[in-house]
Design a protein around this motif. Structure first.
Motif, PDB file in Angstrom:
ATOM      1  N   SER A  51      26.962  23.255   3.038  1.00 33.74           N
ATOM      2  CA  SER A  51      25.738  23.974   2.716  1.00 33.74           C
ATOM      3  C   SER A  51      25.117  24.565   3.974  1.00 33.74           C
ATOM      4  CB  SER A  51      24.750  23.012   2.025  1.00 33.74           C
ATOM      5  OG  SER A  51      23.576  23.684   1.671  1.00 33.74           O
ATOM      6  N   VAL A  52      25.085  23.782   5.044  1.00 30.82           N
ATOM      7  CA  VAL A  52      24.531  24.268   6.315  1.00 30.82           C
ATOM      8  C   VAL A  52      25.370  25.436   6.845  1.00 30.82           C
ATOM      9  CG1 VAL A  52      24.040  23.657   8.713  1.00 30.82           C
ATOM     10  CG2 VAL A  52      23.505  22.035   6.885  1.00 30.82           C
ATOM     11  N   ILE A  53      26.685  25.302   6.796  1.00 28.07           N
ATOM     12  CA  ILE A  53      27.577  26.358   7.295  1.00 28.07           C
ATOM     13  C   ILE A  53      27.406  27.646   6.492  1.00 28.07           C
ATOM     14  CG2 ILE A  53      30.004  27.046   7.515  1.00 28.07           C
ATOM     15  CD1 ILE A  53      30.547  24.006   8.161  1.00 28.07           C
ATOM     16  N   ILE A  54      27.365  27.517   5.182  1.00 26.94           N
ATOM     17  CA  ILE A  54      27.165  28.697   4.330  1.00 26.94           C
ATOM     18  C   ILE A  54      25.825  29.343   4.669  1.00 26.94           C
ATOM     19  CG2 ILE A  54      26.740  29.459   1.951  1.00 26.94           C
ATOM     20  CD1 ILE A  54      28.813  27.270   1.104  1.00 26.94           C
ATOM     21  N   GLY A  55      24.808  28.526   4.856  1.00 29.26           N
ATOM     22  CA  GLY A  55      23.487  29.048   5.209  1.00 29.26           C
ATOM     23  C   GLY A  55      23.491  29.806   6.525  1.00 29.26           C
ATOM     24  N   LEU A  82      17.224  34.558   2.733  1.00 29.61           N
ATOM     25  CA  LEU A  82      16.464  33.503   2.081  1.00 29.61           C
ATOM     26  C   LEU A  82      17.402  32.441   1.510  1.00 29.61           C
ATOM     27  CD1 LEU A  82      13.842  32.263   1.011  1.00 29.61           C
ATOM     28  CD2 LEU A  82      14.050  33.762  -0.998  1.00 29.61           C
ATOM     29  N   ALA A  83      18.464  32.882   0.859  1.00 27.44           N
ATOM     30  CA  ALA A  83      19.449  31.932   0.332  1.00 27.44           C
ATOM     31  C   ALA A  83      20.049  31.113   1.469  1.00 27.44           C
ATOM     32  CB  ALA A  83      20.548  32.677  -0.436  1.00 27.44           C
ATOM     33  N   ILE A 114      20.562  25.893   4.292  1.00 25.65           N
ATOM     34  CA  ILE A 114      20.411  25.068   5.490  1.00 25.65           C
ATOM     35  C   ILE A 114      19.411  23.941   5.235  1.00 25.65           C
ATOM     36  CG2 ILE A 114      19.542  25.036   7.874  1.00 25.65           C
ATOM     37  CD1 ILE A 114      20.742  27.888   8.147  1.00 25.65           C
ATOM     38  N   GLY A 115      18.301  24.260   4.618  1.00 21.94           N
ATOM     39  CA  GLY A 115      17.283  23.252   4.335  1.00 21.94           C
ATOM     40  C   GLY A 115      17.800  22.120   3.477  1.00 21.94           C
ATOM     41  N   VAL A 116      18.475  22.455   2.394  1.00 22.57           N
ATOM     42  CA  VAL A 116      19.028  21.427   1.509  1.00 22.57           C
ATOM     43  C   VAL A 116      20.103  20.621   2.227  1.00 22.57           C
ATOM     44  CG1 VAL A 116      20.422  21.056  -0.575  1.00 22.57           C
ATOM     45  CG2 VAL A 116      18.463  22.581  -0.649  1.00 22.57           C
ATOM     46  N   GLY A 117      20.933  21.288   3.008  1.00 21.00           N
ATOM     47  CA  GLY A 117      21.997  20.591   3.732  1.00 21.00           C
ATOM     48  C   GLY A 117      21.460  19.603   4.752  1.00 21.00           C
ATOM     49  N   VAL A 118      20.503  20.051   5.570  1.00 21.74           N
ATOM     50  CA  VAL A 118      19.938  19.179   6.602  1.00 21.74           C
ATOM     51  C   VAL A 118      19.182  18.015   5.959  1.00 21.74           C
ATOM     52  CG1 VAL A 118      18.237  19.064   8.479  1.00 21.74           C
ATOM     53  CG2 VAL A 118      19.874  20.950   8.383  1.00 21.74           C
ATOM     54  N   LEU A 170      21.518  12.555  -5.334  1.00 22.91           N
ATOM     55  CA  LEU A 170      21.982  13.045  -6.637  1.00 22.91           C
ATOM     56  C   LEU A 170      21.189  14.274  -7.071  1.00 22.91           C
ATOM     57  CD1 LEU A 170      23.640  12.682  -9.298  1.00 22.91           C
ATOM     58  CD2 LEU A 170      21.715  11.321 -10.122  1.00 22.91           C
ATOM     59  N   ILE A 171      19.879  14.186  -6.969  1.00 22.05           N
ATOM     60  CA  ILE A 171      19.036  15.298  -7.417  1.00 22.05           C
ATOM     61  C   ILE A 171      19.152  16.485  -6.462  1.00 22.05           C
ATOM     62  CG2 ILE A 171      16.648  16.037  -7.798  1.00 22.05           C
ATOM     63  CD1 ILE A 171      16.147  13.069  -8.739  1.00 22.05           C
ATOM     64  N   GLY A 172      18.987  16.236  -5.169  1.00 18.32           N
ATOM     65  CA  GLY A 172      19.002  17.326  -4.191  1.00 18.32           C
ATOM     66  C   GLY A 172      20.312  18.076  -4.148  1.00 18.32           C
ATOM     67  N   MET A 173      21.401  17.343  -4.005  1.00 22.24           N
ATOM     68  CA  MET A 173      22.702  18.015  -3.922  1.00 22.24           C
ATOM     69  C   MET A 173      23.188  18.452  -5.292  1.00 22.24           C
ATOM     70  SD  MET A 173      24.568  15.801  -0.916  1.00 22.24           S
ATOM     71  CE  MET A 173      26.021  16.841  -0.814  1.00 22.24           C
ATOM     72  N   GLY A 174      22.821  17.715  -6.328  1.00 21.00           N
ATOM     73  CA  GLY A 174      23.219  18.079  -7.681  1.00 21.00           C
ATOM     74  C   GLY A 174      22.584  19.377  -8.133  1.00 21.00           C
ATOM     75  N   VAL A 175      21.315  19.577  -7.743  1.00 21.81           N
ATOM     76  CA  VAL A 175      20.609  20.805  -8.110  1.00 21.81           C
ATOM     77  C   VAL A 175      21.227  22.012  -7.414  1.00 21.81           C
ATOM     78  CG1 VAL A 175      18.394  22.012  -7.762  1.00 21.81           C
ATOM     79  CG2 VAL A 175      18.430  19.728  -8.744  1.00 21.81           C
TER      80      VAL A 175
END
Length: 148
Positions: free
Chosen positions: A16-20, A61-62, A67-71, A93-98
């Motif tokens: 997620s961080v890399i994609i960001g 923005l995406a 990056i935010g979710v990954g970190v 579960l919630i954060g990465m699942g969403v």
């Protein structure tokens, strides 16, 4: 086993961080976006410069959100989940699942490499979070209840 699943989940979060980072660094439509809409960013800009600017803003923005979710996920996994904290399991579960779940459904019409990566990351996430749950909830059942 919890240490191994935590490492796997951190690796998924790192994607997620890399994609960001890639989205922010490029700041423009990716090749697979252009294939999907049937025009390049330059052509889009010639057609509608405000829409092209908005597309660039949305890509950045995406990237920021990835990056935010990954970190945040990495921090939760490192400081809580690997210590078998139930709150951290739920947060992961919630954060990465969403992110990982809907990403597969939302990006499926676009197709391409990111969609395949999204499916792989979702499968790895589901397996790892499932394996982690066995240890987290087993240890939670063994812990004495505390009154707060």
């Amino acid at each position: 086993m919890l240490k191994a699943t935590s490492i796997i989940l951190i690796i998924v979060a790192l994607f997620s961080v890399i994609i960001g980072i890639v989205y922010i660094a490029r700041g423009t439509l990716m090749e697979y976006h252009e294939v999907f809409i049937g025009m390049t960013m330059e052509e889009l800009g010639e057609d509608n410069s405000k829409l092209a600017t908005l597309a660039g803003i949305f890509v950045r923005l995406a990237g920021t959100l990835f990056i935010g979710v990954g970190v945040l996920s990495i921090a939760i996994i490192h400081y809580g989940l690997r210590k078998a904290e139930r709150w951290a399991w739920w947060a992961t579960l919630i954060g990465m699942g969403v992110v990982n779940g809907p990403m597969v459904a939302i990006t499926s019409p676009v197709g391409g490499f990111p969609w395949t990566l999204a499916i792989v990351l979702l499968i790895v996430f589901v397996i790892a979070i499932g394996l982690a749950s066995r240890e987290v909830f087993k240890k939670a059942a063994e812990k004495p209840a505390t009154n707060i």
